[in-house]
Write an enzyme that holds these catalytic residues in place. Structure first.
Site, PDB file in Angstrom:
ATOM      1  N   SER A 163       0.821  -1.215   0.000  1.00  0.00           N
ATOM      2  CA  SER A 163       0.000   0.000   0.000  1.00  0.00           C
ATOM      3  C   SER A 163       0.857   1.268   0.000  1.00  0.00           C
ATOM      4  O   SER A 163       2.020   1.255   0.407  1.00  0.00           O
ATOM      5  CB  SER A 163      -0.916   0.016   1.216  1.00  0.00           C
TER       6      SER A 163
HETATM    7  N1  SAH Z   1      -1.129  -4.733   3.959  1.00  0.00           N
HETATM    8  C1  SAH Z   1      -0.362  -5.040   2.795  1.00  0.00           C
HETATM    9  C2  SAH Z   1      -1.025  -4.617   1.483  1.00  0.00           C
HETATM   10  C3  SAH Z   1      -2.257  -5.435   1.226  1.00  0.00           C
HETATM   11  S1  SAH Z   1      -2.637  -5.747  -0.476  1.00  0.00           S
HETATM   12  C4  SAH Z   1       1.073  -4.533   2.915  1.00  0.00           C
HETATM   13  O1  SAH Z   1       1.430  -3.906   3.913  1.00  0.00           O
HETATM   14  O2  SAH Z   1       1.891  -4.827   2.025  1.00  0.00           O
HETATM   15  C5  SAH Z   1      -4.069  -6.745  -0.232  1.00  0.00           C
HETATM   16  C6  SAH Z   1      -3.819  -8.194   0.131  1.00  0.00           C
HETATM   17  O3  SAH Z   1      -5.057  -8.759   0.525  1.00  0.00           O
HETATM   18  C7  SAH Z   1      -3.350  -9.045  -1.043  1.00  0.00           C
HETATM   19  O4  SAH Z   1      -2.134  -9.659  -0.729  1.00  0.00           O
HETATM   20  C8  SAH Z   1      -4.456 -10.092  -1.212  1.00  0.00           C
HETATM   21  O5  SAH Z   1      -3.989 -11.365  -1.597  1.00  0.00           O
HETATM   22  C9  SAH Z   1      -5.054 -10.129   0.174  1.00  0.00           C
HETATM   23  N2  SAH Z   1      -6.423 -10.648   0.256  1.00  0.00           N
HETATM   24  C10 SAH Z   1      -7.439 -10.516  -0.628  1.00  0.00           C
HETATM   25  N3  SAH Z   1      -8.552 -11.134  -0.168  1.00  0.00           N
HETATM   26  C11 SAH Z   1      -8.232 -11.687   1.043  1.00  0.00           C
HETATM   27  C12 SAH Z   1      -8.952 -12.470   2.002  1.00  0.00           C
HETATM   28  N4  SAH Z   1     -10.231 -12.804   1.827  1.00  0.00           N
HETATM   29  N5  SAH Z   1      -8.293 -12.854   3.110  1.00  0.00           N
HETATM   30  C13 SAH Z   1      -6.992 -12.536   3.321  1.00  0.00           C
HETATM   31  N6  SAH Z   1      -6.260 -11.796   2.447  1.00  0.00           N
HETATM   32  C14 SAH Z   1      -6.869 -11.384   1.315  1.00  0.00           C
END
Ligand code: SAH
Length: 217
Positions: free
Chosen positions: A64
Site C-alpha cells: 500500500s
Molecule cells: N497490507 C499489505 C497490502 C495489502 S494488499 C502490505 O502492507 O503490504 C491486499 C492483500 O489482501 C493481497 O495480498 C491479497 O492477496 C489479500 N487478500 C485478498 N482477499 C483476502 C482475504 N479474503 N483474506 C486474506 N487476504 C486477502
C-alpha cells in the site's frame, strides 16, 4: 547499488512528506521510520521504495501507499497491548508497523495467497518482530480462534464490511476498511458502540479486491 545511508535519507524525506500532507500521529511516523519499507520489496525496486506510491508485488498484489497506510493506522487509534486483526498481509509491512506500535499486544494477520504468506513471513523474520502471527486463510471470515479484537484493519477493497468482522470486534473497538466498487472505495472508520455503529468517512482510495467468502467471488 543504492546505499543504506541513502535509503535512510529517503525514509526521512518520506516522513517529512507525510507530515506535510497532514499525518500528525508521532507513533505512526516513528513506526514508518523504524520499519524500512525497502526491506519489503525486491532489490530492483529499492530506488523507489520511499516514493509515496503503492508498488506492485508478485501475484498481482501491491504494497500500500505510505499515505494510505498512515491514514488507516492513525484512524485505528492504536494503544500498547491492543489485539489487532489484519485482512491482507501481502508484504507484511503494514503488520510490522502496527506490531511496533501495539507491542506487547499481538497482531493476527491473514492472507489468502499462500506464496505471499511465505514472502511476508521471511520479511517479518528478518526484522525480528515477534508479536505478529500470520495465517493462510480467508480473512473475510475474520479469525474466530482469537476473537474478539480491539481493532480490525482490512487492506483490500470490500463490497460491504464482512459481517463476521463486525461480530469479532469488541465493544468500543475500531474497524477501518475501504468499501465501494472494484474501481474505487471510500475509507470507512467504524466504532462499535453497543448495537450502534458510528461511521466516519476518511476519503477515496483504490485497493486490490477482497477475495473469499465475503469478497468478489
Ligand atoms: N497490507 C499489505 C497490502 C495489502 S494488499 C502490505 O502492507 O503490504 C491486499 C492483500 O489482501 C493481497 O495480498 C491479497 O492477496 C489479500 N487478500 C485478498 N482477499 C483476502 C482475504 N479474503 N483474506 C486474506 N487476504 C486477502
Amino acid at each position: 547499488m543504492i546505499s543504506e545511508e541513502e535509503l535512510k535519507l529517503e525514509n526521512q524525506r518520506l516522513i517529512g512528506h507525510l507530515r506535510f500532507v497532514g499525518i500528525k500521529d508521532e507513533k505512526v511516523l516513528k513506526a514508518i521510520l523504524e520499519v524500512p519499507r525497502h526491506l519489503f520489496l525486491p532489490m530492483n525496486m529499492w530506488y523507489i521504495a520511499y516514493a509515496d506510491d503503492a508498488l506492485p508485488l508478485e501475484h498481482k498484489q501491491t504494497i500500500s501507499q505510505p499515505y494510505t497506510v498512515a491514514i488507516m493506522i492513525e484512524a485505528l487509534e492504536l494503544k500498547k497491548g491492543d489485539k489487532v486483526l489484519e485482512v491482507g498481509t501481502a508484504s507484511g509491512w503494514n503488520a510490522c508497523l502496527i506490531a511496533k506500535i501495539i507491542d506487547p499486544g499481538i497482531i493476527y494477520t491473514t492472507e489468502i495467497i499462500k506464496e505471499l504468506v511465505e514472502y511476508a513471513g521471511k520479511n517479518i523474520k528478518r526484522l525480528d518482530i515477534k508479536n505478529i502471527k500470520i495465517t493462510h486463510t480467508d480473512g473475510s471470515l475474520g479469525y474466530e480462534k482469537e476473537a474478539p479484537f480491539d481493532k480490525i484493519i482490512v487492506t483490500c477493497a470490500c463490497r460491504e464490511i464482512p459481517p463476521p468482522l463486525l461480530e469479532q470486534l469488541k465493544n468500543n473497538g475500531i474497524l477501518v476498511a475501504p468499501v465501494g466498487s472494484k474501481l474505487s472505495q471510500q475509507m470507512i472508520k467504524i466504532t462499535k458502540q453497543g448495537k450502534k455503529l458510528k461511521k466516519d468517512y476518511l476519503g477515496d482510495f483504490v485497493f486490490v479486491p477482497l477475495l473469499g467468502r465475503y469478497g468478489w467471488r
